[in-house]
Scaffold this active site. Structure first.
Site, PDB file in Angstrom:
ATOM      1  CG  HIS A  37      -1.854   1.101   1.339  1.00  0.00           C
ATOM      2  ND1 HIS A  37      -1.829   2.024   2.373  1.00  0.00           N
ATOM      3  CD2 HIS A  37      -2.889   1.457   0.541  1.00  0.00           C
ATOM      4  CE1 HIS A  37      -2.810   2.888   2.212  1.00  0.00           C
ATOM      5  NE2 HIS A  37      -3.463   2.571   1.107  1.00  0.00           N
ATOM      6  CD  GLU A  64      -2.614   1.700  -3.545  1.00  0.00           C
ATOM      7  OE1 GLU A  64      -3.770   2.139  -3.649  1.00  0.00           O
ATOM      8  OE2 GLU A  64      -1.922   1.867  -2.519  1.00  0.00           O
ATOM      9  CG  ASP A  66      -2.770   6.168  -4.037  1.00  0.00           C
ATOM     10  OD1 ASP A  66      -3.399   5.189  -4.466  1.00  0.00           O
ATOM     11  OD2 ASP A  66      -2.598   6.385  -2.826  1.00  0.00           O
ATOM     12  CG  HIS A  79      -3.306   9.230  -0.421  1.00  0.00           C
ATOM     13  ND1 HIS A  79      -3.895   8.055  -0.846  1.00  0.00           N
ATOM     14  CD2 HIS A  79      -4.143   9.754   0.505  1.00  0.00           C
ATOM     15  CE1 HIS A  79      -5.028   7.870  -0.188  1.00  0.00           C
ATOM     16  NE2 HIS A  79      -5.198   8.880   0.628  1.00  0.00           N
ATOM     17  CD  GLU A 169      -7.050   4.901  -5.171  1.00  0.00           C
ATOM     18  OE1 GLU A 169      -7.909   5.725  -4.804  1.00  0.00           O
ATOM     19  OE2 GLU A 169      -6.379   4.221  -4.378  1.00  0.00           O
TER      20      GLU A 169
END
Length: 342
Positions: A37, A64, A66, A79, A169
Site C-alpha cells: 500500500h 500500489e 496512487d 495519495h 489508482e
C-alpha cells in the site's frame, strides 16, 4: 540496510476475466496476494521510489502507486493532489504564492496542489512521512527522497528482470474533469505507449469512482477494480453491476468485518462469498500494525503507535477468503500468509 535487500520471488500474473472463488484471475489460486500500500509505507515515506523498492525486496506481490496530475500532464505518485501532508512544500518560499483553495469531493481545501506545479518544480520537493507521531522510523527519512512519476516506477519495474505488478489508482477523477482534464486519458495514453494495456499486462487499474473505471475500460484491457470505502452492506444489485463491468472490488475492512462503536469486531458479513459467486475478486484495505488502526480485539496496551496483534487480523481475513490485502508493512503480510498455512 533494508533498502539493499534482494528482490523477492516473482509476483502474480493477471488473467483478466476468469476470476472465481478459489481461483484468482490474477494468478494466485491458493493464497491471497500481498499489495504494498503506497509502497512499504510503514517503513519509508509513501509513494517514493525507495518505498516501492523496499516493498519488492520485502516480498510484496504488487506495488500500489496512487496517481495525480501535474501542470504539464505527468502522472505523479501521490495519495492526493494536495502536497503539504507528504512533502516539504511549505518550506519552499518560492512556492508560497501557490497555496490556494480548491474544491475536492465537494469540500473547500486550502493547500498546494500538484496540478499547479510542473514536474520540474515538483522534483525540487522532498517527501515526508504523513503520520510521524505514529511512525518515527519513517519520519527519520524526511527530506531524503524526491517525488516520482508513474513512468519512473514502471522504469524501475522493467529493470528488475522479472514481472512485478503495479496497481495504479486514479485519484479524484471528478476533480480533474471539472478542470477540463482527464486522468483516465493520461493513464491510458501511458499504458498504450508502453504496451502495457493488455489483459495479461502486469498492470491493474483502480479508482473510487465507478464512471472513471467504465471510461478507461473502453481504452485498455487491463483488469479494473472499484474501491469501496465506509461500512454497511453492498447490495446484490450493486454486485451484479460490478460483476458485469469490473474484475475486482476493493473493500474497506469494515465492509467485511464491521466494528461496534467501541472498535470491537462484529460478525463478518457475507460480501466475500456473494462477490465470489459472481466471479469478482475481493481485495481489502488497509492492514497496519499500529494499535491506532487495529480493532480493539487486537490492540496491545494503550499506546497508539505500539504494534498490536496484527497477525491475528490478517488471519481473520485470510480465513474469510479474501483474494488480496493492501498492507503498509508487506513483509508482515507475507509472513502472516505463510503462518496461516499451519
Amino acid at each position: 540496510a533494508a533498502l539493499g535487500v534482494a528482490a523477492a520471488p516473482a509476483a502474480a500474473e493477471p488473467n483478466h476475466g476468469e476470476s472465481s472463488h478459489g481461483e484468482s484471475s490474477h494468478g494466485h489460486a491458493d493464497e491471497p496476494i500481498v499489495i504494498a500500500h503506497r509502497g512499504a509505507s510503514g517503513y519509508l515515506p509513501e509513494h517514493t521510489l525507495e518505498a516501492y523498492q523496499l516493498a519488492v525486496a520485502l516480498g510484496a506481490d504488487v506495488v500500489e502507486p496512487d496517481l495525480v496530475l501535474t501542470a504539464d500532464g505527468e502522472l505523479l505518485a501521490r495519495h492526493e493532489p494536495m502536497l503539504s501532508g507528504t512533502t516539504d512544500v511549505a518550506e519552499h518560499p518560492e512556492f508560497a504564492d501557490r497555496k490556494t483553495t480548491k474544491t475536492i469531493d465537494g469540500q473547500p481545501v486550502t493547500d498546494w496542489f500538484a496540478d499547479d506545479f510542473t514536474l520540474a518544480e515538483l522534483k525540487t520537493l522532498r517527501a515526508e512521512e504523513r503520520i510521524p507521531e505514529l511512525r518515527p522510523q519513517s519520519a527519520a527519512w524526511d527530506g531524503k527522497f524526491e517525488l516520482v512519476t508513474y513512468d519512473e516506477v514502471l522504469d524501475y519495474v522493467d529493470g528488475l528482470g522479472r514481472e512485478v505488478i503495479t496497481y495504479p489508482e486514479m485519484k479524484h477523477p471528478s476533480y480533474y474533469k471539472e478542470q477540463g482534464l482527464s486522468i483516465e486519458d493520461a493513464l491510458a495514453d501511458l499504458l498504450e505507449e508502453r504496451e502495457l494495456d493488455e489483459e495479461d499486462s502486469p498492470v491493474w487499474v483502480q479508482s473510487f469512482e465507478y464512471p472513471s473505471l467504465v471510461e478507461i475500460d473502453e481504452r485498455i484491457d487491463n483488469p479494473v477494480g472499484l474501491n469501496i470505502g465506509g461500512s454497511g452492506e453492498i447490495s446484490d444489485a450493486d454486485l451484479d453491476l460490478y460483476a458485469a463491468t469490473l474484475d475486482t472490488i476493493s473493500l474497506n475492512k469494515d465492509r467485511i468485518v464491521p466494528r461496534d462503536e467501541d472498535g470491537y469486531l462484529l460478525e463478518p458479513t457475507d460480501v466475500v462469498e456473494r462477490a465470489h459467486e459472481r466471479g469478482l475478486e475481493v481485495h481489502v484495505w488497509t492492514f497496519r500494525n499500529e494499535n491506532s488502526f487495529l480493532p480493539a480485539d487486537f490492540r496491545k496496551g494503550p499506546k497508539e503507535a505500539k504494534w498490536g496483534h496484527y497477525r491475528a487480523e490478517y488471519e481473520l481475513f485470510f480465513e474469510l477468503g479474501v483474494d488480496a490485502v493492501f498492507s503498509d508493512y508487506p513483509d508482515k503480510a507475507v509472513a502472516a500468509r505463510y503462518w496461516s498455512k499451519f
